[in-house]
Design a protein around this motif. Structure first.
Motif, PDB file in Angstrom:
ATOM      1  N   UNK A  58       0.781  -1.235   0.000  1.00  0.00           N
ATOM      2  CA  UNK A  58       0.000   0.000   0.000  1.00  0.00           C
ATOM      3  C   UNK A  58       0.815   1.289   0.000  1.00  0.00           C
ATOM      4  N   UNK A  59       2.041   1.271   0.534  1.00  0.00           N
ATOM      5  CA  UNK A  59       2.787   2.531   0.664  1.00  0.00           C
ATOM      6  C   UNK A  59       4.270   2.235   0.767  1.00  0.00           C
ATOM      7  N   UNK A  60       4.965   2.343  -0.353  1.00  0.00           N
ATOM      8  CA  UNK A  60       6.380   1.983  -0.389  1.00  0.00           C
ATOM      9  C   UNK A  60       7.244   2.990   0.366  1.00  0.00           C
ATOM     10  N   UNK A 114       8.216   0.660   7.467  1.00  0.00           N
ATOM     11  CA  UNK A 114       7.759  -0.657   7.892  1.00  0.00           C
ATOM     12  C   UNK A 114       7.601  -1.572   6.687  1.00  0.00           C
ATOM     13  N   UNK A 115       6.963  -1.068   5.633  1.00  0.00           N
ATOM     14  CA  UNK A 115       6.731  -1.895   4.458  1.00  0.00           C
ATOM     15  C   UNK A 115       8.019  -2.175   3.690  1.00  0.00           C
ATOM     16  N   UNK A 152      -1.985 -13.332   2.033  1.00  0.00           N
ATOM     17  CA  UNK A 152      -2.234 -11.995   2.561  1.00  0.00           C
ATOM     18  C   UNK A 152      -1.209 -11.703   3.655  1.00  0.00           C
ATOM     19  N   UNK A 153      -0.630 -10.504   3.617  1.00  0.00           N
ATOM     20  CA  UNK A 153       0.425 -10.132   4.559  1.00  0.00           C
ATOM     21  C   UNK A 153      -0.023  -8.921   5.380  1.00  0.00           C
ATOM     22  N   UNK A 154       0.240  -8.961   6.694  1.00  0.00           N
ATOM     23  CA  UNK A 154       0.013  -7.816   7.587  1.00  0.00           C
ATOM     24  C   UNK A 154      -1.449  -7.386   7.658  1.00  0.00           C
ATOM     25  N   UNK A 155      -2.362  -8.252   7.371  1.00  0.00           N
ATOM     26  CA  UNK A 155      -3.772  -7.909   7.456  1.00  0.00           C
ATOM     27  C   UNK A 155      -4.553  -9.110   7.984  1.00  0.00           C
ATOM     28  N   UNK A 164      10.533  -7.816   8.734  1.00  0.00           N
ATOM     29  CA  UNK A 164      11.299  -8.683   7.830  1.00  0.00           C
ATOM     30  C   UNK A 164      10.903 -10.148   7.989  1.00  0.00           C
ATOM     31  N   UNK A 165      10.683 -10.564   9.227  1.00  0.00           N
ATOM     32  CA  UNK A 165      10.253 -11.945   9.444  1.00  0.00           C
ATOM     33  C   UNK A 165       8.906 -12.196   8.786  1.00  0.00           C
TER      34      UNK A 165
END
Length: 321
Positions: free
Chosen positions: A53-55, A59-60, A129-132, A277-278
């Motif tokens: 969503x936001x490079x 964090x991303x 799906x990552x981080x959601x 990163x993990x």
């Protein structure tokens, strides 16, 4: 042709003398293997996509680092796209990556994940799906326990004596934004303290700045603020400075997600940090499993956050009515 193919692809035995002749000819002619033709034969592109969503958010970028390193070690190429936190742009990017025939897709949704999950299912492409926290059942997920991290921060502020607090979070249609409110509020509810003021906006510096100025006009004024991501925390810090308020002497500040050391003069923000990163590494590993076993049972991997207490949360305060 068969001999050349064996040399180029390492697919069979070739005598050293003949290998040397072929390699010399390849160099002289400037031959480059046709990956498109090879992919037609193998039905694999050795490519995965990542929709984020936001490079610009550090964090991303750490998530991407974990993804890229793990993908490279597995012999995969990574195609990266950025949606600017727009669900419509996410749909367009997912469509483009599926047209590129990626072997699998990782997605950090800008909103819900239902549309992305449907598109990947229809295309027969594995999705993680990552981080959601997905609202759709049957989807592979790798995320952190953001609700638990927010709960820890709420407990900390409650134990320090704060009664009137505020939560600044992302869009209400993003599940993790709601989870962070729920975790923080739960800590205050269990302590028998007033429900925090909640403001929903973007996960951005500007939103953190504007929402902070709004909540500081409330009565009673919050003595502590929980900013639900690192950009919101920075925006909140700027707004408090503009208002002439000191951190933590006048207002305590805590956040979810840490900032890289190179972005701050000295670490001062109390945070519940997600293992970015993990998260990226585990997501690629799970995607590789799903590529190998498309019909495998969907998994949800939830990683723990790490509470780091620094100066911004301050010392115990006098409990006010």
């Amino acid at each position: 042709p068969m001999t050349v193919s064996r040399v180029v692809n390492g697919s069979g035995p070739v005598s050293p003398k003949l290998r040397t002749r072929v390699e010399k000819a390849l160099k002289e002619t400037g031959y480059v293997p046709n990956s498109v033709a090879r992919n037609l034969r193998t039905k694999r592109t050795d490519t995965i996509g990542l929709v984020m969503p936001d490079i610009t958010n550090p964090f991303f970028t750490h998530v991407v680092r974990g993804v890229e390193v793990t993908a490279r070690a597995a012999g995969l190429h990574l195609l990266l796209t950025n949606t600017d936190q727009r669900p419509d742009e996410e749909a367009r990017m997912v469509s483009i990556l599926l047209q590129r025939q990626v072997d699998g897709l990782l997605a950090i949704p800008a909103g819900g994940c239902a549309d992305t999950a449907r598109m990947c299912h229809d295309a027969g492409v594995p999705l993680v799906i990552v981080d959601r926290r997905p609202e759709t059942a049957g989807v592979d997920v790798v995320r952190a326990d953001a609700e638990g991290g927010a709960y820890q921060l709420g407990q900390l502020l409650a134990d320090l004596g704060h009664r009137h607090t505020a939560v600044l979070t992302g869009p209400e249609y993003v599940p993790t934004a709601v989870d962070r409110v729920a975790g923080f509020s739960k800590a205050f509810e269990e302590a028998g303290l007033p429900t925090p003021i909640v403001r929903y906006g973007d996960f951005s510096l500007e939103a953190g700045h504007d929402m902070c100025r709004q909540v500081m006009q409330e009565e009673p004024r919050p003595s502590a603020i929980f900013a639900a991501n690192n950009f919101l925390a920075i925006g909140t810090q700027h707004a408090l400075e503009e208002l002439g308020l000191r951190i933590p002497e006048d207002v305590a500040l805590v956040g979810l997600d840490d900032l890289p050391p190179e972005m701050v003069t000295f670490p001062f923000l109390t945070v519940a940090a997600q293992p970015a990163e993990e998260m990226g590494r585990r997501a690629v590993q799970l995607l590789l499993e799903r590529i190998k076993e498309p019909e495998g049972e969907p998994q949800e991997i939830v990683l723990s956050t790490e509470l780091t207490i620094r100066r911004s949360s301050g010392d115990p305060v006098a409990v006010s009515a």
